[in-house]
Design a protein around this motif. Structure first.
Motif, PDB file in Angstrom:
ATOM      1  N   SER A 297      10.953  12.852 -21.836  1.00 35.52           N
ATOM      2  CA  SER A 297       9.520  12.760 -22.123  1.00 35.52           C
ATOM      3  C   SER A 297       8.706  12.660 -20.835  1.00 35.52           C
ATOM      4  CB  SER A 297       9.241  11.543 -23.013  1.00 35.52           C
ATOM      5  OG  SER A 297       9.990  11.606 -24.205  1.00 35.52           O
ATOM      6  N   LEU A 298       9.194  11.871 -19.878  1.00 36.22           N
ATOM      7  CA  LEU A 298       8.498  11.753 -18.586  1.00 36.22           C
ATOM      8  C   LEU A 298       8.476  13.096 -17.864  1.00 36.22           C
ATOM      9  CD1 LEU A 298       9.803   8.341 -17.154  1.00 36.22           C
ATOM     10  CD2 LEU A 298       7.532   8.826 -18.079  1.00 36.22           C
ATOM     11  N   SER A 299       9.572  13.828 -17.958  1.00 33.25           N
ATOM     12  CA  SER A 299       9.659  15.142 -17.317  1.00 33.25           C
ATOM     13  C   SER A 299       8.595  16.084 -17.872  1.00 33.25           C
ATOM     14  CB  SER A 299      11.059  15.726 -17.532  1.00 33.25           C
ATOM     15  OG  SER A 299      11.157  17.006 -16.957  1.00 33.25           O
ATOM     16  N   ILE A 300       8.404  16.064 -19.187  1.00 34.75           N
ATOM     17  CA  ILE A 300       7.388  16.907 -19.833  1.00 34.75           C
ATOM     18  C   ILE A 300       5.982  16.381 -19.534  1.00 34.75           C
ATOM     19  CG2 ILE A 300       6.497  17.705 -22.060  1.00 34.75           C
ATOM     20  CD1 ILE A 300       9.430  17.437 -23.098  1.00 34.75           C
ATOM     21  N   HIS A 301       5.828  15.066 -19.635  1.00 34.07           N
ATOM     22  CA  HIS A 301       4.518  14.420 -19.478  1.00 34.07           C
ATOM     23  C   HIS A 301       3.923  14.665 -18.094  1.00 34.07           C
ATOM     24  CE1 HIS A 301       1.318  11.587 -20.144  1.00 34.07           C
ATOM     25  NE2 HIS A 301       1.766  10.739 -19.247  1.00 34.07           N
ATOM     26  N   PHE A 302       4.745  14.486 -17.065  1.00 37.45           N
ATOM     27  CA  PHE A 302       4.267  14.645 -15.691  1.00 37.45           C
ATOM     28  C   PHE A 302       4.557  16.027 -15.114  1.00 37.45           C
ATOM     29  CE2 PHE A 302       4.990   9.857 -15.557  1.00 37.45           C
ATOM     30  CZ  PHE A 302       3.641   9.562 -15.654  1.00 37.45           C
ATOM     31  N   ALA A 303       5.196  16.892 -15.921  1.00 34.88           N
ATOM     32  CA  ALA A 303       5.556  18.248 -15.479  1.00 34.88           C
ATOM     33  C   ALA A 303       6.363  18.210 -14.184  1.00 34.88           C
ATOM     34  CB  ALA A 303       4.299  19.102 -15.313  1.00 34.88           C
ATOM     35  N   ILE A 304       7.416  17.366 -14.188  1.00 37.36           N
ATOM     36  CA  ILE A 304       8.274  17.243 -13.018  1.00 37.36           C
ATOM     37  C   ILE A 304       9.723  17.550 -13.398  1.00 37.36           C
ATOM     38  CG2 ILE A 304       6.868  15.601 -11.712  1.00 37.36           C
ATOM     39  CD1 ILE A 304       8.408  13.344 -12.969  1.00 37.36           C
ATOM     40  N   ASN A 305      10.479  17.961 -12.411  1.00 40.85           N
ATOM     41  CA  ASN A 305      11.876  18.337 -12.633  1.00 40.85           C
ATOM     42  C   ASN A 305      12.778  17.107 -12.506  1.00 40.85           C
ATOM     43  OD1 ASN A 305      14.403  19.436 -12.739  1.00 40.85           O
ATOM     44  ND2 ASN A 305      14.043  21.002 -11.182  1.00 40.85           N
ATOM     45  N   LEU A 306      13.317  16.666 -13.634  1.00 37.84           N
ATOM     46  CA  LEU A 306      14.229  15.516 -13.641  1.00 37.84           C
ATOM     47  C   LEU A 306      15.621  15.947 -14.113  1.00 37.84           C
ATOM     48  CD1 LEU A 306      11.928  12.743 -15.183  1.00 37.84           C
ATOM     49  CD2 LEU A 306      12.450  13.147 -12.774  1.00 37.84           C
ATOM     50  N   THR A 307      15.969  17.200 -13.814  1.00 38.44           N
ATOM     51  CA  THR A 307      17.231  17.760 -14.296  1.00 38.44           C
ATOM     52  C   THR A 307      18.427  16.940 -13.855  1.00 38.44           C
ATOM     53  OG1 THR A 307      16.253  19.974 -14.222  1.00 38.44           O
ATOM     54  CG2 THR A 307      18.660  19.838 -14.383  1.00 38.44           C
ATOM     55  N   LEU A 308      18.434  16.510 -12.594  1.00 35.85           N
ATOM     56  CA  LEU A 308      19.572  15.744 -12.068  1.00 35.85           C
ATOM     57  C   LEU A 308      19.727  14.417 -12.806  1.00 35.85           C
ATOM     58  CD1 LEU A 308      21.873  15.400 -10.063  1.00 35.85           C
ATOM     59  CD2 LEU A 308      20.207  14.475  -8.410  1.00 35.85           C
ATOM     60  N   ALA A 309      18.637  13.687 -12.956  1.00 38.91           N
ATOM     61  CA  ALA A 309      18.677  12.386 -13.645  1.00 38.91           C
ATOM     62  C   ALA A 309      19.096  12.554 -15.097  1.00 38.91           C
ATOM     63  CB  ALA A 309      17.316  11.700 -13.556  1.00 38.91           C
ATOM     64  N   ILE A 310      18.534  13.557 -15.757  1.00 38.33           N
ATOM     65  CA  ILE A 310      18.867  13.812 -17.160  1.00 38.33           C
ATOM     66  C   ILE A 310      20.325  14.215 -17.310  1.00 38.33           C
ATOM     67  CG2 ILE A 310      18.413  15.378 -19.103  1.00 38.33           C
ATOM     68  CD1 ILE A 310      15.441  15.409 -18.102  1.00 38.33           C
ATOM     69  N   SER A 311      20.815  15.018 -16.370  1.00 35.67           N
ATOM     70  CA  SER A 311      22.223  15.437 -16.400  1.00 35.67           C
ATOM     71  C   SER A 311      23.159  14.249 -16.202  1.00 35.67           C
ATOM     72  CB  SER A 311      22.482  16.486 -15.305  1.00 35.67           C
ATOM     73  OG  SER A 311      21.695  17.636 -15.509  1.00 35.67           O
ATOM     74  N   LEU A 312      22.790  13.343 -15.285  1.00 38.98           N
ATOM     75  CA  LEU A 312      23.626  12.161 -15.019  1.00 38.98           C
ATOM     76  C   LEU A 312      23.673  11.240 -16.238  1.00 38.98           C
ATOM     77  CD1 LEU A 312      22.599  11.302 -11.339  1.00 38.98           C
ATOM     78  CD2 LEU A 312      24.801  12.195 -12.121  1.00 38.98           C
ATOM     79  N   ILE A 313      22.533  11.044 -16.892  1.00 45.93           N
ATOM     80  CA  ILE A 313      22.500  10.192 -18.097  1.00 45.93           C
ATOM     81  C   ILE A 313      23.292  10.846 -19.224  1.00 45.93           C
ATOM     82  CG2 ILE A 313      21.031   9.134 -19.857  1.00 45.93           C
ATOM     83  CD1 ILE A 313      20.894   7.771 -17.156  1.00 45.93           C
ATOM     84  N   THR A 314      23.203  12.169 -19.333  1.00 42.65           N
ATOM     85  CA  THR A 314      23.980  12.896 -20.345  1.00 42.65           C
ATOM     86  C   THR A 314      25.469  12.736 -20.095  1.00 42.65           C
ATOM     87  OG1 THR A 314      22.188  14.521 -20.574  1.00 42.65           O
ATOM     88  CG2 THR A 314      24.345  15.143 -21.449  1.00 42.65           C
ATOM     89  N   LEU A 315      25.872  12.872 -18.812  1.00 42.06           N
ATOM     90  CA  LEU A 315      27.274  12.679 -18.443  1.00 42.06           C
ATOM     91  C   LEU A 315      27.722  11.252 -18.740  1.00 42.06           C
ATOM     92  CD1 LEU A 315      29.912  13.606 -17.054  1.00 42.06           C
ATOM     93  CD2 LEU A 315      28.863  12.986 -14.859  1.00 42.06           C
ATOM     94  N   LEU A 316      26.869  10.286 -18.385  1.00 39.96           N
ATOM     95  CA  LEU A 316      27.182   8.881 -18.643  1.00 39.96           C
ATOM     96  C   LEU A 316      27.321   8.615 -20.138  1.00 39.96           C
ATOM     97  CD1 LEU A 316      27.566   6.024 -17.506  1.00 39.96           C
ATOM     98  CD2 LEU A 316      25.085   5.719 -17.624  1.00 39.96           C
ATOM     99  N   THR A 317      26.486   9.264 -20.932  1.00 40.49           N
ATOM    100  CA  THR A 317      26.562   9.115 -22.391  1.00 40.49           C
ATOM    101  C   THR A 317      27.925   9.552 -22.906  1.00 40.49           C
ATOM    102  OG1 THR A 317      24.174   9.480 -22.627  1.00 40.49           O
ATOM    103  CG2 THR A 317      25.526   9.811 -24.589  1.00 40.49           C
ATOM    104  N   GLY A 318      28.405  10.668 -22.390  1.00 43.36           N
ATOM    105  CA  GLY A 318      29.730  11.146 -22.782  1.00 43.36           C
ATOM    106  C   GLY A 318      30.833  10.198 -22.357  1.00 43.36           C
ATOM    107  N   LEU A 319      30.719   9.670 -21.136  1.00 48.15           N
ATOM    108  CA  LEU A 319      31.727   8.738 -20.622  1.00 48.15           C
ATOM    109  C   LEU A 319      31.745   7.444 -21.425  1.00 48.15           C
ATOM    110  CD1 LEU A 319      31.227   9.152 -16.751  1.00 48.15           C
ATOM    111  CD2 LEU A 319      33.207   9.879 -18.084  1.00 48.15           C
ATOM    112  N   VAL A 320      30.561   6.928 -21.724  1.00 44.96           N
ATOM    113  CA  VAL A 320      30.464   5.675 -22.476  1.00 44.96           C
ATOM    114  C   VAL A 320      30.989   5.860 -23.900  1.00 44.96           C
ATOM    115  CG1 VAL A 320      28.871   3.951 -23.427  1.00 44.96           C
ATOM    116  CG2 VAL A 320      28.562   4.775 -21.088  1.00 44.96           C
ATOM    117  N   SER A 321      30.644   6.974 -24.503  1.00 43.63           N
ATOM    118  CA  SER A 321      31.148   7.264 -25.859  1.00 43.63           C
ATOM    119  C   SER A 321      32.665   7.278 -25.873  1.00 43.63           C
ATOM    120  CB  SER A 321      30.618   8.621 -26.346  1.00 43.63           C
ATOM    121  OG  SER A 321      29.220   8.624 -26.399  1.00 43.63           O
TER     122      SER A 321
END
Length: 201
Positions: A144-168
């Protein structure tokens, strides 16, 4: 492998989600935020969402209300959730009211909705993964922040996605949750943020 799964579970504990979202906001926002404003928010949020819950956990453990930091039973989860919701309400009304930092205000409102939904499910004997709830909330907030501020947060989003898989995987490996409980927790985290996104995005 079991040790690694436990370490992943500890470092991704839902206690860290509120402060992680707050730090993420101040790191990416293009809005000017003086250092004293950032400190004035980060410090009380850290105290209310990390320090006080840890102290509360030890008190509850000493009186026999909880037996583990991961609170495996349904009954154990209720008391920390009551405390968690109360502390989040204090943050919303005293630390970041709506007119102050709107994005963070609604992020914390989403966390309250998620915690209350989890608590409600407990009364129906349904357990959900708090780890995945937290990661679902944080991931949706970053998107949402990425869309709201029109900024590229691909790295952060990718890391959280990876972490989600690891935690699961870690929670399943430790038999802490079923696949359904992980799905429920993750869904609650995402939906609780999406419900409020229209008010600030």
């Amino acid at each position: 492998m079991r040790l690694l799964a436990k370490l992943i579970s500890y470092f991704s504990h839902p206690l860290f989600i509120p402060i992680a979202g707050t730090i993420s906001y101040f790191m990416v926002t293009p809005k000017y935020s003086p250092q004293e404003v950032q400190t004035g928010n980060l410090l009380p949020i850290f105290i209310l969402t990390v320090i006080i819950p840890i102290i509360s956990y030890f008190i509850l453990r000493n009186v026999g209300m909880v037996g583990s930091i991961f609170m495996p039973s349904l009954k154990e989860r209720k008391y920390p959730l009551y405390i968690h919701i109360l502390l989040l309400l204090m943050i919303v009304y005293k630390v970041i009211p709506n007119y102050y930092i709107q994005e963070l205000h609604y992020y914390f409102l989403g966390l309250i909705i998620a915690a209350m939904s989890t608590l409600l499910l407990l009364f129906f004997k349904i357990k959900s993964s708090m780890h995945l709830l937290g990661l679902g909330s944080l991931l949706t907030f970053l998107l949402s922040l990425s869309i709201h501020f029109a900024i590229n947060l691909t790295l952060a989003i990718s890391l959280i996605t990876l972490l989600t898989g690891l935690v699961s995987s870690a929670r399943l490996y430790l038999h802490a949750h079923t696949k359904a409980e992980i799905f429920i927790g993750f869904s609650i985290g995402i939906l609780s943020q999406l419900l409020l996104i229209k008010f600030w995005l």
